[in-house]
Motif scaffolding. Sequence first.
Motif, short mmCIF file in Angstrom:
data_model
loop_
_atom_site.label_atom_id
_atom_site.label_comp_id
_atom_site.label_asym_id
_atom_site.label_seq_id
_atom_site.Cartn_x
_atom_site.Cartn_y
_atom_site.Cartn_z
N GLY A 72 44.23 -6.36 -9.73
CA GLY A 72 45.28 -6.89 -10.68
C GLY A 72 45.05 -6.08 -12.03
N PRO A 73 45.86 -6.06 -13.01
CA PRO A 73 45.95 -5.42 -14.20
C PRO A 73 44.63 -5.96 -14.98
CG PRO A 73 47.79 -6.72 -14.02
CD PRO A 73 47.25 -6.76 -12.80
N VAL A 74 44.13 -4.75 -15.86
CA VAL A 74 42.97 -5.26 -16.85
C VAL A 74 43.64 -4.96 -18.33
CG1 VAL A 74 41.25 -4.75 -15.24
CG2 VAL A 74 41.95 -2.92 -16.84
N MET A 75 43.13 -5.43 -19.31
CA MET A 75 43.25 -5.16 -20.64
C MET A 75 42.04 -4.58 -21.26
SD MET A 75 45.63 -5.14 -22.91
CE MET A 75 45.77 -5.28 -24.58
N ALA A 76 42.26 -3.05 -21.40
CA ALA A 76 40.94 -2.24 -21.69
C ALA A 76 41.18 -1.94 -23.06
CB ALA A 76 41.25 -0.85 -20.95
N MET A 77 40.02 -2.21 -23.69
CA MET A 77 40.17 -2.10 -25.44
C MET A 77 38.97 -1.42 -25.96
SD MET A 77 41.20 -5.99 -26.18
CE MET A 77 40.01 -6.70 -25.07
N VAL A 78 38.96 -0.81 -27.26
CA VAL A 78 38.00 -0.08 -28.16
C VAL A 78 37.89 -0.88 -29.28
CG1 VAL A 78 36.87 1.66 -28.92
CG2 VAL A 78 38.28 1.81 -26.92
N TRP A 79 36.90 -1.61 -29.33
CA TRP A 79 36.58 -2.28 -30.92
C TRP A 79 35.57 -1.58 -31.47
CZ3 TRP A 79 39.66 -6.51 -32.32
CH2 TRP A 79 40.34 -7.21 -31.45
N GLU A 80 35.92 -1.78 -32.90
CA GLU A 80 34.97 -0.84 -33.91
C GLU A 80 34.40 -2.07 -34.87
OE1 GLU A 80 36.28 2.87 -35.44
OE2 GLU A 80 36.10 1.95 -37.22
N GLY A 81 33.17 -1.57 -35.16
CA GLY A 81 32.49 -2.75 -36.46
C GLY A 81 31.20 -2.29 -36.30
N GLN A 82 30.39 -2.98 -37.27
CA GLN A 82 29.09 -2.71 -37.59
C GLN A 82 28.27 -3.56 -36.31
OE1 GLN A 82 27.58 -3.47 -41.72
NE2 GLN A 82 26.60 -5.23 -40.98
N GLU A 150 38.49 -5.02 -45.22
CA GLU A 150 37.37 -4.30 -45.02
C GLU A 150 36.29 -4.48 -46.03
OE1 GLU A 150 38.02 -1.17 -42.23
OE2 GLU A 150 36.74 0.20 -43.45
N THR A 151 36.83 -4.55 -47.22
CA THR A 151 35.90 -4.86 -48.43
C THR A 151 35.39 -6.20 -48.50
OG1 THR A 151 37.67 -5.14 -49.89
CG2 THR A 151 36.83 -2.90 -49.98
N TRP A 152 35.88 -7.31 -47.74
CA TRP A 152 35.49 -8.50 -47.78
C TRP A 152 34.39 -8.79 -46.62
CZ3 TRP A 152 36.11 -10.44 -52.54
CH2 TRP A 152 36.97 -9.80 -53.03
N LEU A 153 34.62 -7.66 -45.59
CA LEU A 153 33.82 -7.98 -44.46
C LEU A 153 32.60 -7.35 -44.52
CD1 LEU A 153 36.37 -7.05 -41.61
CD2 LEU A 153 35.04 -9.20 -41.70
N TYR A 154 32.45 -6.31 -45.30
CA TYR A 154 31.14 -5.42 -45.53
C TYR A 154 30.75 -5.32 -47.05
CZ TYR A 154 32.38 -4.06 -40.62
OH TYR A 154 32.23 -3.88 -39.31
N GLU A 155 29.37 -5.43 -47.06
CA GLU A 155 29.02 -5.08 -48.53
C GLU A 155 28.88 -4.08 -49.03
OE1 GLU A 155 25.13 -7.26 -48.74
OE2 GLU A 155 24.96 -6.68 -51.04
#
Length: 155
Positions: A72-82, A150-155
Amino acid sequence: MSEERERTFVMVKPDGVQRGLVGEIVSRFEQRGLKLVGAKFMRIDEELAHDHYAEHEDKPFFEGLVEFITSGPVMAMVWEGQDATRQVRAMMGETDPADSAPGTIRGDLGLDLGRNVIHGSDHEDPGANEREIELFFDDDELVEWEQVDETWLYE
Ligand code: DAT
Ligand code: MG
């Protein structure tokens, strides 16, 4: 900053799609602060399934795994972060939902090893994230953008 920002490959498997868990899973990664840079709702064919799970080719569960992932279908994703690859794996839990702690995706949303809802690149296999991203996405399907928080997620 202790770790590099990187991209990782994540996929809601056919059971997760059928059970209506795509939104729940996307929401967890968004709330964690990870940035979505690619997404594709798609059906995996036999060839892609073999390539994606090549490391398991000789395992007794391989044929069943291919059958399931193409079912069946899948949801393929790319996630970015530290430290994204390792953090996603931690959020997923163990391979077997039965061994996964409550609070993890597999520990909250699954019960059975063969229906474990989500795939994420292996953080103990160097380069697996890049390899899997390349297998599923063309370069022009990945989106460069700046998150407003972004400035509130990363120092
Ligand atoms: P993971 O998905 O946590 O990276 P893996 O790469 O070892 O785990 O295995 C890929 C998938 O194969 C896994 O999500 C479910 C299935 N699988 C793994 N071990 C299995 C087993 N012993 N019996 C049946 N299916 C298995
Ligand atoms: Mg794996």
